[in-house]
Motif scaffolding. Sequence first.
Motif, PDB file in Angstrom:
ATOM      1  N   LEU A  73     -10.790  -4.429  18.722  1.00  0.00           N
ATOM      2  CA  LEU A  73     -12.047  -3.838  19.167  1.00  0.00           C
ATOM      3  C   LEU A  73     -13.203  -4.313  18.300  1.00  0.00           C
ATOM      4  O   LEU A  73     -13.055  -4.543  17.093  1.00  0.00           O
ATOM      5  CB  LEU A  73     -11.988  -2.313  19.108  1.00  0.00           C
ATOM      6  N   LYS A  74     -14.339  -4.444  18.937  1.00  0.00           N
ATOM      7  CA  LYS A  74     -15.573  -4.715  18.220  1.00  0.00           C
ATOM      8  C   LYS A  74     -15.759  -3.632  17.140  1.00  0.00           C
ATOM      9  O   LYS A  74     -15.420  -2.466  17.369  1.00  0.00           O
ATOM     10  CB  LYS A  74     -16.728  -4.632  19.227  1.00  0.00           C
ATOM     11  N   ASN A  75     -16.255  -4.022  15.990  1.00  0.00           N
ATOM     12  CA  ASN A  75     -16.524  -3.093  14.870  1.00  0.00           C
ATOM     13  C   ASN A  75     -15.274  -2.482  14.223  1.00  0.00           C
ATOM     14  O   ASN A  75     -15.367  -1.537  13.447  1.00  0.00           O
ATOM     15  CB  ASN A  75     -17.442  -1.943  15.302  1.00  0.00           C
ATOM     16  N   ALA A  76     -14.107  -3.020  14.570  1.00  0.00           N
ATOM     17  CA  ALA A  76     -12.878  -2.455  13.991  1.00  0.00           C
ATOM     18  C   ALA A  76     -12.754  -2.827  12.519  1.00  0.00           C
ATOM     19  O   ALA A  76     -13.238  -3.872  12.078  1.00  0.00           O
ATOM     20  CB  ALA A  76     -11.670  -2.982  14.750  1.00  0.00           C
ATOM     21  N   TYR A  77     -12.105  -1.951  11.765  1.00  0.00           N
ATOM     22  CA  TYR A  77     -11.756  -2.285  10.376  1.00  0.00           C
ATOM     23  C   TYR A  77     -10.308  -1.878  10.138  1.00  0.00           C
ATOM     24  O   TYR A  77      -9.939  -0.723  10.362  1.00  0.00           O
ATOM     25  CB  TYR A  77     -12.662  -1.558   9.369  1.00  0.00           C
ATOM     26  N   HIS A  78      -9.503  -2.832   9.686  1.00  0.00           N
ATOM     27  CA  HIS A  78      -8.087  -2.539   9.459  1.00  0.00           C
ATOM     28  C   HIS A  78      -7.606  -2.988   8.090  1.00  0.00           C
ATOM     29  O   HIS A  78      -6.402  -3.037   7.851  1.00  0.00           O
ATOM     30  CB  HIS A  78      -7.241  -3.174  10.572  1.00  0.00           C
ATOM     31  N   GLY A  79      -8.540  -3.340   7.206  1.00  0.00           N
ATOM     32  CA  GLY A  79      -8.146  -3.759   5.867  1.00  0.00           C
ATOM     33  C   GLY A  79      -8.626  -5.166   5.573  1.00  0.00           C
ATOM     34  O   GLY A  79      -9.262  -5.803   6.413  1.00  0.00           O
ATOM     35  N   ASP A  80      -8.333  -5.627   4.377  1.00  0.00           N
ATOM     36  CA  ASP A  80      -8.929  -6.880   3.888  1.00  0.00           C
ATOM     37  C   ASP A  80      -7.971  -8.050   3.736  1.00  0.00           C
ATOM     38  O   ASP A  80      -8.393  -9.134   3.344  1.00  0.00           O
ATOM     39  CB  ASP A  80      -9.620  -6.608   2.542  1.00  0.00           C
ATOM     40  N   THR A  81      -6.703  -7.879   3.994  1.00  0.00           N
ATOM     41  CA  THR A  81      -5.796  -9.031   3.963  1.00  0.00           C
ATOM     42  C   THR A  81      -5.996  -9.808   5.267  1.00  0.00           C
ATOM     43  O   THR A  81      -6.576  -9.289   6.225  1.00  0.00           O
ATOM     44  CB  THR A  81      -4.342  -8.568   3.816  1.00  0.00           C
ATOM     45  N   LEU A  82      -5.531 -11.055   5.315  1.00  0.00           N
ATOM     46  CA  LEU A  82      -5.966 -11.933   6.405  1.00  0.00           C
ATOM     47  C   LEU A  82      -5.511 -11.507   7.799  1.00  0.00           C
ATOM     48  O   LEU A  82      -6.251 -11.670   8.764  1.00  0.00           O
ATOM     49  CB  LEU A  82      -5.544 -13.379   6.116  1.00  0.00           C
ATOM     50  N   GLY A  83      -4.313 -10.933   7.898  1.00  0.00           N
ATOM     51  CA  GLY A  83      -3.880 -10.433   9.202  1.00  0.00           C
ATOM     52  C   GLY A  83      -4.753  -9.272   9.635  1.00  0.00           C
ATOM     53  O   GLY A  83      -5.202  -9.206  10.789  1.00  0.00           O
ATOM     54  N   ALA A  84      -5.015  -8.383   8.707  1.00  0.00           N
ATOM     55  CA  ALA A  84      -5.843  -7.211   9.000  1.00  0.00           C
ATOM     56  C   ALA A  84      -7.279  -7.637   9.320  1.00  0.00           C
ATOM     57  O   ALA A  84      -7.920  -7.055  10.198  1.00  0.00           O
ATOM     58  CB  ALA A  84      -5.827  -6.237   7.820  1.00  0.00           C
TER      59      ALA A  84
END
Length: 450
Positions: free
Chosen positions: A146-157
């Motif tokens: 989704l637009k504006n999603a945040y799931h963390g800072d590792t590359l997959g996330a």
Amino acid sequence: MRASLGQLEKWDKRYVWHPFTQMKEWNAAPVVMIKKGEGNELIDTKGRRYIDGVSSLWCNVHGHRVKKIDDAIRRQLGQIAHSTFLGLSHPPAVILAKKLIEAAPTGMSRVFYSDSGSASVETAIKMAYQYWQNKGKKQKKQFVKLKNAYHGDTLGAVSVGGIDLFHDVYGPLLFKTIKADAPYYYRDTFKGSEAEYAEHCAKKIEKILQKHHRRICALVIEPLMQGAAGMLKQPKGYLARVRAITRKYNVLMIADEVATGFGRTGRMFACQNENVSPDILCLAKGITGGYLPLSATLVTEEIYKAFLADYGRFKHFFHGHTYSANPLACAAAIASLDIFKNEKTLEKLQPKIKFLTSALASLTKMPHVGDVRQAGFMAGIELVQDKAKKTPYHLREKMGFRVAGAARQKGVMIRPLGNVIVLMPSLSITASELKKICGVVQSCIQKETE
Ligand SMILES: *Cc1c(COP(=O)(O)O)cnc(C)c1O
């Protein structure tokens, strides 16, 4: 090693690199160092007290130095601090897994541990991908984000994230995804009721799945509230609709409840507000009451079973971390869940949610408050330069940080997201502390925006 306050500050600026921080600016400003916590307060090295208005970045649940959690960790420390979870088990992780499944939305069946929210999302992504590979649906490889999603800072996330400011620079390193529009009523041209908006936004997801479902593996979503984007609240009914669509098109739903989990929305998990059971559920932040790094990825029995096979077929999940299921962290998590139950944390939270709702309502009239969004005990106040035109402040003006800085002077610790003032105190906050947070935030917004 003992050091004077002056030395500590000098060494901080000499040896340390802080997260999400422009260090050039950091090094030019005084450093606030937290030495102690007490209940819902932080105490710095100079003895100044602050109410912890964002629960130490959205993770503290029952306050600081909670006797039952402190004792649980000490008891576990008397047994063992760490032993691997690869090829061995230990009591706290097993007991915690049972408790998590009992508290989770129906259908969650197995717990896989890791050590941060980002890692729980990485785990979910790899599990979802390998699930379809193991099932022989080899073409189902793509993720919908989704637009504006945040799931963390590792590359997959980051690949499944959608916050351009954080993520753009890493573009070439990321895997390809399908980006879907997400609800943001305040800045959407759509006019209509909340129910109509939910339908309107869900239709956008349906269009994508209808067209591409044969190659889509999973949809990743922060249920109810996109946190790091600036507390963007989804309209009521949206989550349930999206869930129905993913089922219709045989696409897995990964619910990232790293922020929304453990009571933040008023229910134990955000999905439960809409009777939604995802295929994969990511938990972290509040899982240990905010004490120690731990995360969990919960899956249905259906997903778990797809990894069962004779060893030589190599269908198992080749993934894990050195500190997976750390026993001290698991002991803290068990104690936190016991507090939820024994002290009726969620019941006691409901009147505080109501108070927050009414305090936020009085902010909406302010000349530079554009929008106020709340899901339970998560709230965002979006500041705008021009209310009629909804013109945002330029990020360079750092309006959010200015308000947070002023609040800090008055003993309230908050951390903004761009122009959005975030309020997300521990569930244990008292009525009078909550009142102080809201009052201070209101007067600081007033002062900084006039
Ligand atoms: C904070 C957050 C993460 C990342 O968790 P970390 O423990 O910081 O890696 C992932 N998803 C959501 C929704 C979050 O709010």
